[in-house]
Design a protein around this motif. Structure first.
Motif, PDB file in Angstrom:
ATOM      1  N   TYR A 182       0.794   6.827   1.476  1.00 27.31           N
ATOM      2  CA  TYR A 182       0.395   5.480   1.878  1.00 27.31           C
ATOM      3  C   TYR A 182      -1.125   5.389   1.884  1.00 27.31           C
ATOM      4  CZ  TYR A 182       0.672   0.979   4.250  1.00 27.31           C
ATOM      5  OH  TYR A 182       0.584  -0.360   4.542  1.00 27.31           O
ATOM      6  N   GLN A 183      -1.653   4.442   1.142  1.00 23.95           N
ATOM      7  CA  GLN A 183      -3.105   4.280   1.011  1.00 23.95           C
ATOM      8  C   GLN A 183      -3.788   5.596   0.650  1.00 23.95           C
ATOM      9  OE1 GLN A 183      -4.236   2.462   4.763  1.00 23.95           O
ATOM     10  NE2 GLN A 183      -3.830   0.400   4.004  1.00 23.95           N
ATOM     11  N   ASP A 227       0.815  -1.228   0.000  1.00 24.38           N
ATOM     12  CA  ASP A 227       0.000   0.000   0.000  1.00 24.38           C
ATOM     13  C   ASP A 227       0.843   1.269   0.000  1.00 24.38           C
ATOM     14  OD1 ASP A 227      -2.524  -1.222  -0.039  1.00 24.38           O
ATOM     15  OD2 ASP A 227      -2.449  -1.579   2.120  1.00 24.38           O
TER      16      ASP A 227
END
Length: 225
Positions: free
Chosen positions: A139-140, A112
């Protein structure tokens, strides 16, 4: 995972002055985030640590802490080299253990990780503090501070509050210098028996910890007056 070098991060020299870790960044000497957290620990946390040392005995407690530090340093080095595209092979006992742990972090945490702005990034808030985070990136889908941690055993969330403080402190420093608006911190953690945990803080909880961090920072500087 792709690199996107949006910002030029400074180099630093670390030293210890009167037992405190100091970062020298851009002609400033600033206390580290971990130094500030250590100096403002709650009495309950100090007592808990003292009881653990008393139970283990100082010699055994020091051995456990030193082994964990060596393992953590090795794991960080392996992960950093992986991110940079330069794999490293450490055939020592500690190195082999760290390789297995790093592999778990890569397999479970990195899918991710969408974008890397910097690795082993030194960050400072002018006049107040400095520190180093393992990764800054996306991230994500969220701009994030990302740290890798080794742990001797699985952790409850209430045991890792200082990691949240570190994350919000680094985010606040990054926002100050680079004009970003980072509101997420990600902690990727692995034990020697390869148990992986991930802690993510964002939204209202992230903002709450920012205020709590500023309170700890204020308490630290009160002792310097």
């Amino acid at each position: 995972m792709k690199w996107n070098k949006l910002y030029k991060y400074p180099k630093t020299v670390r030293s210890k002055v009167d037992g405190e870790r100091i970062y020298e960044v851009d002609d400033e000497k600033l206390p580290s985030v971990t130094t500030i957290l250590g100096a403002t620990q709650s009495d309950e946390k100090r007592e808990s640590l003292a009881k653990w040392i008393a139970k283990k005995g100082k010699t055994e407690a020091d051995r456990v802490k030193n082994e964990a530090a060596k393992r953590g340093t090795a794991m960080h080095s392996i992960l950093e080299r992986h991110i940079l595209g330069n794999n490293v092979l450490d055939l020592t006992d500690v190195g082999q253990e760290a390789h297995r742990m790093a592999k778990v972090v890569i397999e479970k945490g990195f899918p991710d990780l969408e974008e890397v702005w910097g690795s082993e990034v030194t960050l400072r808030y002018p006049g107040l503090y400095a520190g180093q985070t393992d990764l800054v990136g996306v991230y994500q889908g969220r701009e994030s501070i990302i740290d890798f941690k080794q742990s001797n055993k699985p952790k409850r969330e209430e045991w890792i509050e200082d990691y949240y403080y570190q994350g919000v402190a680094y985010a606040t420093a990054h926002d100050c210098i680079y004009g970003t608006n980072i509101e997420q911190a990600v902690i990727m953690m692995c034990t020697p028996d390869l148990f992986y945990q991930q802690f993510v803080i964002n939204g209202a909880k992230f903002r709450q910890y920012k205020w709590l961090w500023l309170w700890r920072l204020n308490e630290y500087y009160k002792t310097k007056m």
